[in-house]
Design a protein around this motif. Structure first.
Motif, PDB file in Angstrom:
ATOM      1  N   PHE A 226      11.007   0.379  -7.549  1.00 46.12           N
ATOM      2  CA  PHE A 226      10.120  -0.504  -7.201  1.00 46.12           C
ATOM      3  C   PHE A 226      10.683  -1.350  -5.428  1.00 46.12           C
ATOM      4  O   PHE A 226      12.090  -1.305  -5.450  1.00 46.12           O
ATOM      5  CB  PHE A 226      10.280  -1.915  -7.806  1.00 46.12           C
ATOM      6  N   VAL A 227       9.854  -1.517  -4.684  1.00 42.31           N
ATOM      7  CA  VAL A 227      10.610  -1.737  -3.397  1.00 42.31           C
ATOM      8  C   VAL A 227       9.721  -3.366  -2.994  1.00 42.31           C
ATOM      9  O   VAL A 227       8.680  -3.810  -3.443  1.00 42.31           O
ATOM     10  CB  VAL A 227      10.264  -0.793  -2.330  1.00 42.31           C
ATOM     11  N   ASN A 228      10.158  -4.005  -2.110  1.00 44.50           N
ATOM     12  CA  ASN A 228       9.639  -4.989  -1.554  1.00 44.50           C
ATOM     13  C   ASN A 228       8.259  -4.866  -0.905  1.00 44.50           C
ATOM     14  O   ASN A 228       7.983  -3.812  -0.308  1.00 44.50           O
ATOM     15  CB  ASN A 228      10.446  -5.799  -0.345  1.00 44.50           C
ATOM     16  N   ASP A 229       7.646  -5.997  -0.953  1.00 39.86           N
ATOM     17  CA  ASP A 229       6.139  -5.687  -0.391  1.00 39.86           C
ATOM     18  C   ASP A 229       5.600  -7.185   0.021  1.00 39.86           C
ATOM     19  O   ASP A 229       5.131  -8.019  -0.983  1.00 39.86           O
ATOM     20  CB  ASP A 229       5.008  -5.000  -1.349  1.00 39.86           C
ATOM     21  N   PRO A 230       5.764  -7.439   1.211  1.00 41.44           N
ATOM     22  CA  PRO A 230       6.214  -6.904   2.254  1.00 41.44           C
ATOM     23  C   PRO A 230       7.485  -6.512   2.397  1.00 41.44           C
ATOM     24  O   PRO A 230       8.243  -7.452   1.810  1.00 41.44           O
ATOM     25  CB  PRO A 230       5.555  -7.718   3.531  1.00 41.44           C
ATOM     26  N   ASP A 231       8.253  -5.839   3.082  1.00 36.94           N
ATOM     27  CA  ASP A 231       9.602  -5.642   3.396  1.00 36.94           C
ATOM     28  C   ASP A 231      10.222  -6.551   3.869  1.00 36.94           C
ATOM     29  O   ASP A 231       9.852  -7.073   5.057  1.00 36.94           O
ATOM     30  CB  ASP A 231       9.725  -4.159   4.160  1.00 36.94           C
ATOM     31  N   ALA A 268      14.151 -14.803  -3.308  1.00 35.02           N
ATOM     32  CA  ALA A 268      12.861 -14.425  -3.762  1.00 35.02           C
ATOM     33  C   ALA A 268      11.803 -13.611  -2.727  1.00 35.02           C
ATOM     34  O   ALA A 268      12.160 -13.893  -1.822  1.00 35.02           O
ATOM     35  CB  ALA A 268      12.365 -16.253  -3.427  1.00 35.02           C
ATOM     36  N   ALA A 269      11.410 -12.931  -3.735  1.00 37.53           N
ATOM     37  CA  ALA A 269      10.408 -11.710  -3.025  1.00 37.53           C
ATOM     38  C   ALA A 269       9.626 -11.162  -4.010  1.00 37.53           C
ATOM     39  O   ALA A 269       9.434 -11.284  -5.189  1.00 37.53           O
ATOM     40  CB  ALA A 269      11.472 -10.609  -2.377  1.00 37.53           C
ATOM     41  N   ALA A 270       8.496 -10.593  -3.344  1.00 37.01           N
ATOM     42  CA  ALA A 270       7.553  -9.842  -4.088  1.00 37.01           C
ATOM     43  C   ALA A 270       7.721  -8.393  -4.047  1.00 37.01           C
ATOM     44  O   ALA A 270       8.230  -7.651  -3.212  1.00 37.01           O
ATOM     45  CB  ALA A 270       6.222 -10.021  -3.423  1.00 37.01           C
ATOM     46  N   TYR A 271       7.594  -7.493  -5.268  1.00 34.36           N
ATOM     47  CA  TYR A 271       7.776  -6.124  -5.140  1.00 34.36           C
ATOM     48  C   TYR A 271       6.419  -5.561  -5.854  1.00 34.36           C
ATOM     49  O   TYR A 271       5.863  -5.909  -6.571  1.00 34.36           O
ATOM     50  CB  TYR A 271       9.079  -6.093  -6.171  1.00 34.36           C
ATOM     51  N   LYS A 272       6.740  -4.201  -5.449  1.00 36.30           N
ATOM     52  CA  LYS A 272       5.275  -3.280  -5.901  1.00 36.30           C
ATOM     53  C   LYS A 272       6.027  -2.064  -6.273  1.00 36.30           C
ATOM     54  O   LYS A 272       7.294  -1.542  -6.015  1.00 36.30           O
ATOM     55  CB  LYS A 272       4.704  -3.078  -4.845  1.00 36.30           C
ATOM     56  N   PHE A 273       5.266  -1.164  -7.116  1.00 35.29           N
ATOM     57  CA  PHE A 273       5.836   0.207  -7.550  1.00 35.29           C
ATOM     58  C   PHE A 273       6.214   0.929  -6.274  1.00 35.29           C
ATOM     59  O   PHE A 273       5.559   0.846  -5.139  1.00 35.29           O
ATOM     60  CB  PHE A 273       4.451   0.753  -8.276  1.00 35.29           C
ATOM     61  N   SER A 274       7.263   1.663  -6.333  1.00 29.82           N
ATOM     62  CA  SER A 274       7.573   2.687  -5.419  1.00 29.82           C
ATOM     63  C   SER A 274       7.538   4.220  -5.700  1.00 29.82           C
ATOM     64  O   SER A 274       6.950   4.716  -4.903  1.00 29.82           O
ATOM     65  CB  SER A 274       9.176   2.229  -5.022  1.00 29.82           C
ATOM     66  N   HIS A 275       8.247   4.455  -6.961  1.00 28.67           N
ATOM     67  CA  HIS A 275       8.183   5.878  -7.193  1.00 28.67           C
ATOM     68  C   HIS A 275       8.519   5.891  -8.761  1.00 28.67           C
ATOM     69  O   HIS A 275       9.099   5.247  -9.153  1.00 28.67           O
ATOM     70  CB  HIS A 275       9.230   6.730  -6.340  1.00 28.67           C
ATOM     71  N   ARG A 302       3.064  -4.751  -9.806  1.00 33.19           N
ATOM     72  CA  ARG A 302       3.721  -5.596  -8.877  1.00 33.19           C
ATOM     73  C   ARG A 302       4.442  -6.434  -9.955  1.00 33.19           C
ATOM     74  O   ARG A 302       4.054  -7.011 -11.107  1.00 33.19           O
ATOM     75  CB  ARG A 302       2.793  -6.283  -7.901  1.00 33.19           C
ATOM     76  N   PHE A 303       5.469  -7.426  -9.324  1.00 37.61           N
ATOM     77  CA  PHE A 303       5.981  -8.638 -10.079  1.00 37.61           C
ATOM     78  C   PHE A 303       6.800  -9.403  -8.788  1.00 37.61           C
ATOM     79  O   PHE A 303       6.710  -8.818  -7.412  1.00 37.61           O
ATOM     80  CB  PHE A 303       7.004  -8.091 -11.127  1.00 37.61           C
TER      81      PHE A 303
END
Length: 382
Positions: A226-231, A268-275, A302-303
């Motif tokens: 998972f990666v940040n969204d937005p970065d 604190a951040a929002a994450y989305k599926f990456s790979h 997402r989480f």
């Protein structure tokens, strides 16, 4: 020290693929973590430059028994070495020249015998995996050590050699069993679903994720990230699955649990599926990524990571028992965020509507109260 450096050679490191540039990569275009180019640790190159040349062992010849093998067979390697001292180790390695199956095969000698005129013969057997797709291998390295710490290293890509290694290549070919008509699995794993156990986490929590995969063969590797969204600059979160915990359902689907720990220093951040990637026991592989240009079917996974202060604030607001008016406004805000990319305008509209409805209700209540007072005033006083 030289001997220890030289012994690093069997642990051949292979160049990793870069970032996958396609959101869905089939077996023909996606490779496991290797390519056709072999690289070696720096310590190996130093060993080649500094190894003893005077009394050290010298490789005379290297040969293999066949040029084609079936899965489960053993490659028999025969090495002849000239050495005035007893040999303590002879290790040979072959590099995979395709993108199917294991990246390399390496093994040490099980039998080393002394012949006449200081000639030693080492016999090495390398087992080919029982389940592997059609592929091929070529000679990559040979390491020899004697009892005095001297050695000889043959690595054509690093150092010129007089030893002919051009014929040290072989194929692995699957043979169809005519009795059972069994065929080789050439299908890549099919990733059906990805889930996470919660929508909100705190630093230090563990994300209990699960990947559902369809494949007729056993899986050997699965990874998820998972990666940040937005970065916002924080690091992504990724993990390889513990394959001992994989289970197969009655319908044949594989359930792969993956526990991803959130670092304690996460902000604190929002994450989305990456790979996500998967490889089965035949070397068939698939990789799916999500990027700006081409979204994957898992883009909505997402989480959110919230700090303990934010969670406490949320709990405080939840336990404060807001008035009916604030509940209406809060509901309107939540609905506005859900239904539109411009929630503020929708929220204002819905909030005004909620306030108007509440005002109307208050007016009705007041009117009923006034009318009740009027009726009460008509009753004669006792």
């Amino acid at each position: 020290m030289i001997q220890q450096q030289r012994k690093l050679l069997p642990k051949i490191s292979v160049t990793l693929l870069g970032i996958v540039t396609s959101s869905l990569i089939s077996t023909s275009t996606y490779a496991p973590a290797h390519s056709q180019e072999t690289t070696y640790p720096e310590a190996v190159t130093r060993a080649i430059d500094t190894q003893t040349q005077a009394e050290g062992p010298k490789v005379q010849s290297v040969s293999i028994d066949k040029r084609s093998y079936a899965p489960g067979e053993k490659v028999k390697v025969r090495v002849q070495i000239k050495s005035v001292h007893a040999l303590t180790d002879v290790t040979v390695a072959f590099n995979n020249t395709t993108r199917v199956g294991v990246t390399s095969l390496a093994e040490s000698a099980t039998h080393i015998t002394q012949q006449a005129n200081d000639i030693w013969t080492a016999e090495i057997e390398i087992a080919i995996p029982d389940k592997i797709g059609d592929t091929s291998f070529e000679f990559s390295a040979l390491v020899v050590d004697d009892s005095e710490g001297n050695g000889d290293t043959i690595a054509p890509q690093l150092n010129p050699t007089n030893i002919d290694v051009s014929g040290l290549a072989f194929k692995v070919q699957n043979v169809v069993d005519t009795a059972t008509q069994s065929t080789l699995d050439k299908e890549a794993p099919n990733i059906l679903a990805i889930t996470t156990d919660k929508a909100v986490y705190q630093p230090g929590d563990t994300i209990q994720a699960s990947v559902t995969i369809k494949d007729v063969s056993k899986l050997t590797e699965v990874s998820l990230g998972f990666v940040n969204d937005p970065d916002i600059g924080a690091a992504g979160i990724s993990k390889f699955a513990d394959m001992t915990k994989v289970t197969q359902q009655p319908d044949g689907h594989w359930i792969v649990p993956i526990a991803l720990t959130i670092p304690l220093d996460s902000t604190a951040a929002a994450y989305k599926f990456s790979h996500v990637s998967a490889i089965d026991e035949y070397g068939n592989s698939i990789g799916i990524i999500d990027d700006k240009n081409e979204k994957s079917q898992f883009r909505d996974i997402r989480f959110v990571i919230k700090t303990s202060e934010a969670v406490q604030t949320d709990e405080s607001l939840h336990n404060s028992q807001p008035t009916q008016s604030s509940k209406v406004q809060q509901s309107a805000v939540e609905q506005g965020k859900h239904v539109s990319k411009t929630p503020q305008l929708v929220t204002e509209s819905m909030t005004k509507e909620g306030t108007s409805s509440k005002t109307k209700q208050l007016k009705m209540n007041n009117q009923q109260s006034v009318e009740s007072d009027k009726e009460a005033s008509k009753v004669p006083q006792q």
